[in-house]
Design a protein around this motif. Structure first.
Motif, short mmCIF file in Angstrom:
data_model
loop_
_atom_site.label_atom_id
_atom_site.label_comp_id
_atom_site.label_asym_id
_atom_site.label_seq_id
_atom_site.Cartn_x
_atom_site.Cartn_y
_atom_site.Cartn_z
N ASN A 134 13.07 -5.66 -28.04
CA ASN A 134 13.66 -5.98 -28.81
C ASN A 134 12.92 -6.27 -30.60
N ARG A 135 12.10 -5.96 -31.36
CA ARG A 135 11.73 -6.17 -32.37
C ARG A 135 9.76 -6.08 -32.14
N GLY A 136 10.07 -5.86 -30.25
CA GLY A 136 8.26 -6.20 -29.93
C GLY A 136 9.02 -6.85 -28.98
N VAL A 137 10.02 -8.06 -28.62
CA VAL A 137 10.02 -8.56 -27.38
C VAL A 137 10.70 -7.74 -26.41
N PRO A 138 10.23 -8.06 -25.03
CA PRO A 138 9.98 -7.32 -23.52
C PRO A 138 10.51 -7.18 -23.42
N SER A 139 11.97 -7.43 -22.65
CA SER A 139 13.05 -7.72 -21.13
C SER A 139 13.04 -6.54 -20.43
N LEU A 140 12.42 -6.81 -19.32
CA LEU A 140 12.85 -6.29 -17.75
C LEU A 140 13.25 -6.40 -16.84
N SER A 141 14.43 -5.74 -15.87
CA SER A 141 14.99 -5.63 -15.02
C SER A 141 14.40 -4.57 -13.96
N ILE A 142 13.74 -5.14 -12.70
CA ILE A 142 13.42 -4.10 -11.98
C ILE A 142 13.57 -5.12 -10.15
N SER A 143 14.89 -3.60 -10.00
CA SER A 143 15.50 -4.28 -8.36
C SER A 143 15.37 -2.87 -7.64
N GLU B 56 0.92 -0.74 0.00
CA GLU B 56 -0.11 -0.24 0.25
C GLU B 56 0.94 1.29 -0.02
N ALA B 57 1.27 1.60 -1.51
CA ALA B 57 2.07 3.12 -1.49
C ALA B 57 2.06 3.53 -2.44
N THR B 58 2.83 5.06 -2.63
CA THR B 58 2.71 5.63 -3.67
C THR B 58 4.01 5.63 -4.16
N SER B 59 4.89 6.14 -5.01
CA SER B 59 5.84 5.69 -5.56
C SER B 59 5.94 7.81 -6.80
N LEU B 60 6.76 7.94 -6.78
CA LEU B 60 7.29 9.83 -7.56
C LEU B 60 8.93 8.93 -8.08
N GLY B 61 9.02 9.25 -9.47
CA GLY B 61 10.38 9.15 -10.51
C GLY B 61 10.18 9.66 -11.47
N GLU B 62 11.11 9.54 -11.98
CA GLU B 62 11.42 10.14 -13.50
C GLU B 62 12.52 8.71 -14.72
N MET B 63 11.57 8.87 -16.12
CA MET B 63 12.31 7.75 -17.21
C MET B 63 12.78 8.36 -17.37
N LEU B 64 13.16 7.76 -18.70
CA LEU B 64 14.32 8.06 -19.43
C LEU B 64 14.55 7.09 -21.00
N SER B 65 13.45 7.63 -21.58
CA SER B 65 13.05 6.75 -22.78
C SER B 65 14.03 6.63 -24.64
N ALA B 66 14.30 5.99 -25.27
CA ALA B 66 15.28 6.04 -26.65
C ALA B 66 14.06 5.24 -27.30
N GLY B 67 13.76 5.58 -28.52
CA GLY B 67 13.31 3.99 -29.14
C GLY B 67 14.47 3.81 -30.07
N GLY B 68 14.63 2.40 -31.01
CA GLY B 68 15.43 1.93 -31.40
C GLY B 68 15.36 2.41 -33.64
N ASN B 69 15.68 2.26 -34.44
CA ASN B 69 15.71 2.71 -35.76
C ASN B 69 15.03 1.90 -36.34
N VAL B 70 14.02 0.51 -35.92
CA VAL B 70 13.59 -0.50 -36.87
C VAL B 70 12.67 -0.78 -35.12
N GLN B 71 10.94 -0.80 -36.17
CA GLN B 71 9.50 -0.45 -35.22
C GLN B 71 9.83 -1.38 -34.43
N GLY B 72 9.19 -0.72 -33.06
CA GLY B 72 9.23 -2.44 -32.01
C GLY B 72 10.21 -3.02 -31.36
N SER B 73 11.20 -1.26 -31.46
CA SER B 73 13.02 -1.29 -30.86
C SER B 73 12.64 -0.54 -29.93
N ALA B 74 12.94 -0.12 -29.11
CA ALA B 74 13.27 0.16 -27.48
C ALA B 74 13.88 0.38 -26.23
#
Length: 131
Positions: free
Chosen positions: A87-96, A41-59
């Motif tokens: 990676n071309r539509g295939v997600p990978s995420l690590s949160i620690s 039971e919590a709130t969070s505040l943060g910041e995110m930076l993102s960049a798109g790739g040169n191929v659709q579905g990559s970021a």
């Protein structure tokens, strides 16, 4: 001993202007505002930076957020660090948990979180340990 917390959450992302002097890098910048329910039971505040790739579905994205509230009735805060790629539509995420970021009853917390999105609804599974 590893504990598991789970539940839904709501997130609001708000686009921000690029930091002065780096506009040409073409990075996305957002603030994060979350409300966790369930075992956390919590709130969070943060910041995110993102960049798109040169191929659709990559970021890619990186983010930092401070979570404040109660986790299985223990009060305090901790910081989560995200690293995600698509990676071309295939997600990978690590949160620690950032080491030594826990406060109050959550001092010494370590762990990792998974995010699930189904039919536009967000939920989390958080595996963590406390000393």
């Amino acid at each position: 001993m590893t504990m598991r917390a789970s539940g839904p959450f709501e997130v609001k992302l708000a686009s921000q202007s690029a930091a002065p002097g780096i506009e040409s890098a073409q990075l996305g910048r957002h603030t994060i505002d979350k409300r966790f329910s369930g075992d956390l039971e919590a709130t969070s505040l943060g910041e995110m930076l993102s960049a798109g790739g040169n191929v659709q579905g990559s970021a890619g994205y990186v983010a930092i957020e401070r979570v404040t509230g109660t986790l299985h009735d223990k009060r305090g805060s901790f910081v989560l660090q995200h690293t995600g790629t698509m990676n071309r539509g295939v997600p990978s995420l690590s949160i620690s948990v950032v080491p030594d970021s826990g406060t109050e009853e959550l001092a010494g917390i370590s762990g990792s979180m998974q995010i699930q999105i189904e039919q536009g609804k967000h939920s989390y599974v958080f595996d963590y340990s406390l000393p």
